[in-house]
Design an enzyme around this catalytic site. Structure first.
Site, PDB file in Angstrom:
ATOM      1  CG  ASP A 100      -0.202  -0.340   2.561  1.00 56.69           C
ATOM      2  OD1 ASP A 100       1.030   0.020   2.447  1.00 56.69           O
ATOM      3  OD2 ASP A 100      -0.590  -0.706   3.519  1.00 56.69           O
ATOM      4  CD  GLU A 122       0.637  -6.878   3.152  1.00 58.62           C
ATOM      5  OE1 GLU A 122       0.852  -5.621   2.864  1.00 58.62           O
ATOM      6  OE2 GLU A 122       1.350  -7.393   3.810  1.00 58.62           O
ATOM      7  CD  GLU A 136       0.870   4.237   4.435  1.00 58.83           C
ATOM      8  OE1 GLU A 136       0.009   5.064   4.954  1.00 58.83           O
ATOM      9  OE2 GLU A 136       1.846   4.585   4.552  1.00 58.83           O
ATOM     10  CG  HIS A 213       7.753   3.763   9.697  1.00 53.98           C
ATOM     11  ND1 HIS A 213       7.785   2.400  10.331  1.00 53.98           N
ATOM     12  CD2 HIS A 213       6.863   3.679   8.633  1.00 53.98           C
ATOM     13  CE1 HIS A 213       6.972   1.786   9.507  1.00 53.98           C
ATOM     14  NE2 HIS A 213       6.596   2.550   8.582  1.00 53.98           N
ATOM     15  NE  ARG A 215       4.066   9.495   4.053  1.00 50.71           N
ATOM     16  CZ  ARG A 215       4.413  10.620   3.596  1.00 50.71           C
ATOM     17  NH1 ARG A 215       4.157  11.962   3.380  1.00 50.71           N
ATOM     18  NH2 ARG A 215       5.765  10.552   2.523  1.00 50.71           N
ATOM     19  CG  HIS A 246      12.016   5.102   8.999  1.00 51.57           C
ATOM     20  ND1 HIS A 246      12.064   6.015   8.134  1.00 51.57           N
ATOM     21  CD2 HIS A 246      11.168   4.065   8.549  1.00 51.57           C
ATOM     22  CE1 HIS A 246      11.431   5.624   7.177  1.00 51.57           C
ATOM     23  NE2 HIS A 246      10.928   4.362   7.234  1.00 51.57           N
TER      24      HIS A 246
HETATM   25  C1  UD1 Z   1       6.982   4.942   3.142  1.00 48.62           C
HETATM   26  C2  UD1 Z   1       5.494   4.318   3.075  1.00 48.62           C
HETATM   27  C3  UD1 Z   1       4.983   3.574   4.098  1.00 48.62           C
HETATM   28  C4  UD1 Z   1       5.873   2.517   4.567  1.00 48.62           C
HETATM   29  C5  UD1 Z   1       7.333   3.010   4.694  1.00 48.62           C
HETATM   30  C6  UD1 Z   1       8.365   2.032   5.215  1.00 48.62           C
HETATM   31  C7  UD1 Z   1       4.369   5.706   1.274  1.00 48.62           C
HETATM   32  C8  UD1 Z   1       3.345   6.731   1.248  1.00 48.62           C
HETATM   33  N1  UD1 Z   1       4.517   5.599   2.490  1.00 48.62           N
HETATM   34  O1  UD1 Z   1       6.689   5.746   4.315  1.00 48.62           O
HETATM   35  O2  UD1 Z   1       3.745   2.918   3.731  1.00 48.62           O
HETATM   36  O3  UD1 Z   1       5.358   1.812   5.682  1.00 48.62           O
HETATM   37  O4  UD1 Z   1       7.757   3.706   3.640  1.00 48.62           O
HETATM   38  O5  UD1 Z   1       9.576   2.300   5.423  1.00 48.62           O
HETATM   39  O6  UD1 Z   1       4.572   5.348   0.290  1.00 48.62           O
HETATM   40  N2  UD1 Z   1      14.299   8.380   3.757  1.00 48.62           N
HETATM   41  C9  UD1 Z   1      15.704   8.508   3.798  1.00 48.62           C
HETATM   42  N3  UD1 Z   1      16.359   7.162   3.415  1.00 48.62           N
HETATM   43  C10 UD1 Z   1      15.618   6.098   3.398  1.00 48.62           C
HETATM   44  C11 UD1 Z   1      14.197   6.087   3.530  1.00 48.62           C
HETATM   45  C12 UD1 Z   1      13.572   7.084   3.609  1.00 48.62           C
HETATM   46  O7  UD1 Z   1      16.313   9.303   3.800  1.00 48.62           O
HETATM   47  O8  UD1 Z   1      16.272   4.850   3.169  1.00 48.62           O
HETATM   48  C13 UD1 Z   1      13.482   9.450   4.091  1.00 48.62           C
HETATM   49  C14 UD1 Z   1      13.459  10.402   2.611  1.00 48.62           C
HETATM   50  O9  UD1 Z   1      14.096  11.469   2.548  1.00 48.62           O
HETATM   51  C15 UD1 Z   1      11.972  10.750   2.769  1.00 48.62           C
HETATM   52  C16 UD1 Z   1      11.590  10.468   3.952  1.00 48.62           C
HETATM   53  O10 UD1 Z   1      12.547   9.347   4.641  1.00 48.62           O
HETATM   54  O11 UD1 Z   1      11.761  12.028   2.443  1.00 48.62           O
HETATM   55  C17 UD1 Z   1      10.007   9.800   4.156  1.00 48.62           C
HETATM   56  O12 UD1 Z   1       9.924   8.726   3.176  1.00 48.62           O
HETATM   57  P1  UD1 Z   1       8.476   8.373   2.150  1.00 48.62           P
HETATM   58  O13 UD1 Z   1       8.815   7.259   1.362  1.00 48.62           O
HETATM   59  O14 UD1 Z   1       8.025   9.688   1.675  1.00 48.62           O
HETATM   60  O15 UD1 Z   1       7.649   7.717   3.407  1.00 48.62           O
HETATM   61  P2  UD1 Z   1       7.684   7.052   4.679  1.00 48.62           P
HETATM   62  O16 UD1 Z   1       7.210   7.905   5.702  1.00 48.62           O
HETATM   63  O17 UD1 Z   1       8.911   6.357   4.755  1.00 48.62           O
END
Ligand code: UD1
Length: 396
Positions: A100, A122, A136, A213, A215, A246
């Site tokens: 999702d 899933e 999600e 982690h 949102r 995270h």
């Molecule tokens: C995303 C998914 C969520 C999932 C989660 C798992 C969406 C909307 N949300 O959430 O469903 O549970 O991933 O982790 O798709 N970042 C890094 N390095 C990384 C990973 C993330 O720097 O390896 C930072 C990025 O700058 C990014 C922020 O984390 O801006 C948030 O990442 P994002 O993919 O936008 O949403 P998540 O809250 O991580």
């Protein structure tokens, strides 16, 4: 002779990679019939690469879209444009998406725009609350509408799909592939905690393992969570809190100032998947808002407190292995302290069966794909309604 079909497996974040890795391994066993194309959007970079390395998966195409503080729109636009180009160039017959995330939804949308069939791993999870989890819940509903093959992890997910008007012929009850991934890793010899983390574990303490982690938990709820964790560690001197933090800066901006340099609190960079499983196995109790961890807990015999208002995984709560505790400080504290003091309540939660899978979900998924293309006459068997008592060895 039937022509080979090309199946693109698309993912972008760590949990999707964990849950699709066993499907990739399984599909690659049928190379005479299926060309498997691994496509990553890299919505996440470092955390995704950890899992790719672990399962030794080298993507065929990598969009590398991640930006600092990316918005949902930005992820959507970049992934949609990138995937469209790949799907056209590669002449894909089926797109497989999981779960999702925004990548999952956009993969389905990009496939639909090219009139390519969509398979959803899933499928059928629901909270029925549009904004929780956000985005999600909407992503998974939209994928259901766009999808052609639905790989449902549990019978409840099958029911949810039926309620959404999905036809039975497109639904395959497979179990959750996370259990396949867990068994795959847990049985490997290299699943050990590295010395730099091992040295931080205080002997004789009960470990409270934390990962949070989501949102909808950023900001105030995350502060509440940290406050509850602080009180727990203060009031239970025989505990150590280990928090895998995270990479999201919005998680770090709350967790580090509130929990850094506190006695018996250890903050770790996001740990590798096998290390997380090993830490779970060593822990007394797991507190999380993660979906995958809710599914893994029962396989490792660990009670899971789910720090969310809703869950799309009520099977664990019904089976008694997980408890939904919300995001208020007092409730989190109360539920955790009960399990730290009441051994009967603890034992009851720790010794329940796993309602999520039996380690065969990816085999069933691959067989359903072969069936869909006419390479097999029979539908795959279904994940049993009997609960699966898995004991995972080799993780320490
Ligand atoms: C995303 C998914 C969520 C999932 C989660 C798992 C969406 C909307 N949300 O959430 O469903 O549970 O991933 O982790 O798709 N970042 C890094 N390095 C990384 C990973 C993330 O720097 O390896 C930072 C990025 O700058 C990014 C922020 O984390 O801006 C948030 O990442 P994002 O993919 O936008 O949403 P998540 O809250 O991580």
């Amino acid at each position: 002779m039937k022509l080979k079909k090309k199946v693109a497996i698309v993912f972008g974040t760590r949990p999707e990679a964990v849950k699709l890795a066993p499907v990739i391994i399984e599909l690659k066993k049928h190379e005479d019939k299926i060309d498997t194309l691994v496509v990553v959007t890299a919505q996440h970079r470092e955390m995704l690469d950890q899992v790719l390395n672990l399962f030794e998966i080298v993507p065929d195409r990598d969009l590398d879209i991640m930006e600092k503080n990316q918005t949902l729109t930005r992820i959507t636009v970049k992934a949609l444009e990138g995937l469209e180009k790949i799907f056209i160039e590669e002449k894909v017959d089926l797109v497989i998406t999981q779960g999702d995330t925004t990548t999952s939804f956009v993969a389905a949308l990009a496939a639909f725009y090219q009139k390519i069939a969509v398979g959803h791993v899933e499928a059928g999870l629901r909270t029925d609350n549009k904004y929780d989890p956000y985005p999600e819940e909407m992503n998974r509903r939209l994928i259901t509408v766009l999808g052609d093959l639905n790989f449902a992890p549990t019978s409840l997910a099958v029911e949810n799909l039926r309620k959404s008007g999905v036809s039975d012929d497109t639904i395959f009850l497979t179990g959750n592939t996370v259990i396949d991934a867990l068994l795959h890793i847990a049985n490997r010899e290299d699943s050990v905690i590295p010395p730099e983390i091992r040295s931080k574990i205080i002997p004789g303490k009960r470990i409270l393992l934390v990962e949070a982690h989501r949102r909808e938990n950023l900001g105030k709820p995350m502060e509440n969570i940290c406050r509850a964790l602080l009180s727990l560690v203060n009031d239970f001197p025989d505990t150590q809190l280990i928090f895998s933090v995270h990479r999201n800066p919005k998680v770090r901006d709350t967790v580090f100032p509130m929990l850094r340099d506190k006695e018996r609190i250890t903050l770790l960079e996001p740990v590798d998947y096998p290390v997380l499983l090993s830490l779970m196995k060593k822990s007394y109790l797991v507190l999380t808002d993660s979906g995958g961890i809710q599914e893994e807990g029962p396989s490792l015999g660990k009670p899971v407190l789910v720090m969310r208002k809703t869950t799309e995984r009520p099977e664990g709560v019904d089976a008694g292995t997980a408890k939904l505790v919300g995001v208020e400080t007092e409730n989190i504290y109360k539920s955790a302290s009960e399990l730290l003091t009441d051994s009967a309540a603890y034992e009851k939660m720790a010794h329940t069966a796993n309602p999520y899978g039996d380690g065969q979900a990816s085999r069933r998924t691959a067989e359903a794909i072969l069936y869909n293309f006419g390479f097999r006459d029979e539908r795959p068997d279904e994940f049993g309604t009997k609960l699966f008592h898995s004991t995972v060895g080799g993780v320490s």
